[in-house]
Enzyme design. Structure first.
Site, PDB file in Angstrom:
ATOM      1  N   TYR A 125       6.382  -8.722   8.373  1.00  0.00           N
ATOM      2  CA  TYR A 125       6.073  -7.297   8.485  1.00  0.00           C
ATOM      3  C   TYR A 125       6.327  -6.816   9.912  1.00  0.00           C
ATOM      4  CZ  TYR A 125       3.345  -7.986   4.176  1.00  0.00           C
ATOM      5  OH  TYR A 125       2.939  -8.302   2.910  1.00  0.00           O
ATOM      6  N   ASP A 141       0.837  -1.200   0.000  1.00  0.00           N
ATOM      7  CA  ASP A 141       0.000   0.000   0.000  1.00  0.00           C
ATOM      8  C   ASP A 141       0.874   1.252   0.000  1.00  0.00           C
ATOM      9  OD1 ASP A 141      -2.380  -1.470   0.133  1.00  0.00           O
ATOM     10  OD2 ASP A 141      -2.303  -1.564   2.320  1.00  0.00           O
ATOM     11  N   ASP A 155      -6.333   2.063   7.687  1.00  0.00           N
ATOM     12  CA  ASP A 155      -5.016   2.627   7.946  1.00  0.00           C
ATOM     13  C   ASP A 155      -5.119   4.141   8.010  1.00  0.00           C
ATOM     14  OD1 ASP A 155      -5.134   3.558   5.311  1.00  0.00           O
ATOM     15  OD2 ASP A 155      -3.691   2.118   4.539  1.00  0.00           O
ATOM     16  N   ARG A 177      -3.713  -4.704   7.244  1.00  0.00           N
ATOM     17  CA  ARG A 177      -4.727  -3.716   7.648  1.00  0.00           C
ATOM     18  C   ARG A 177      -5.945  -4.404   8.263  1.00  0.00           C
ATOM     19  NH1 ARG A 177      -6.733  -1.020   2.928  1.00  0.00           N
ATOM     20  NH2 ARG A 177      -5.625  -2.514   1.608  1.00  0.00           N
TER      21      ARG A 177
END
Length: 235
Positions: A79, A51, A93, A187
């Site tokens: 991540y 993203d 987000d 997310r």
């Protein structure tokens, strides 16, 4: 050939995969476009979208190397990031405005640890409305921008590990590390964890640390890669 942060000859771009550290606010498509122009290669693709808000590892494949994309996409991802409790956004987000605020002050570390266990292992996850998935021929994010909510099928993903650490100076923020299968939306993971503790949550930071054995520590910055490619062509 997987290229890391080292020198290279211009000819390698006919069949290569290069590790790139995506800057914040760039789309994955932006990175591909920048490199397509700099490397003078027609076929350029990436192995897994990040993203715009996220930073971290993109594997960019060029020329015949684009045949490896599916192999990279299938690899385990790692991540790190931060989620904020008590606030929900439409995109899950910080790229959209806060639409709901709920109490979070009574959420303990033990509450978070207990809730996260439901998200470790094989789970079903609903993609966010702000995603590039196509339903009835249209990208979900286009419907989301019109304020519409489209029914989405939950998808199987695997969360291999999920670590949480409360921020010492701001208890509303929770830092995390996740390793997961392809297709996982971090997310959605943050959003769902917020709901699981009786509140809300959205991502405020996200960074992809690795794809399989390939680490962002070995990645080029976009600008350094462009400069190195231009220097290689000139020499």
């Amino acid at each position: 050939m997987v290229l890391k942060g080292s020198s290279f000859a211009a000819g390698v771009w006919a069949n290569a995969a290069v590790l790139v550290d995506k800057p914040q606010d760039w789309t994955s498509f932006d990175v591909c476009g920048k490199l397509r122009g700099a490397l003078k290669v027609k076929k350029v693709g990436h192995a897994g979208t990040l993203d715009p808000m996220a930073t971290g590892l993109l594997i960019i494949c060029t020329g015949q190397g684009t045949k490896q994309i599916d192999d990279f996409v299938a690899m385990e991802k790692a991540y790190s990031g931060t989620l904020r409790l008590g606030q929900a956004t439409p995109s899950y987000d910080a790229m959209s405005e806060i639409e709901e605020e709920l109490p979070w002050e009574d959420i303990t570390d033990e509450d978070l640890e207990a809730a996260k266990e439901a998200f470790v292992g094989d789970i079903l996850q609903q993609p966010p409305m702000f995603s590039a998935i196509k339903i009835k021929g249209e990208r979900l994010y286009k419907a989301a921008r019109r304020g519409e909510v489209v029914e989405r099928q939950s998808r199987p993903v695997t969360i291999h590990s999920f670590e949480l650490q409360r921020d010492e100076s701001n208890r509303q923020d929770v830092h995390f590390k996740v390793t997961c299968s392809k297709g996982t939306y971090i997310r959605s993971l943050a959003h769902d964890l917020g709901k699981a503790v009786g509140s809300a949550a959205h991502l405020t930071a996200l960074r992809r640390e690795s794809i399989g054995e390939h680490s962002v520590a070995d990645a080029w910055s976009v600008l350094d890669l462009v400069a190195a490619a231009q220097a290689a062509r000139q020499s």
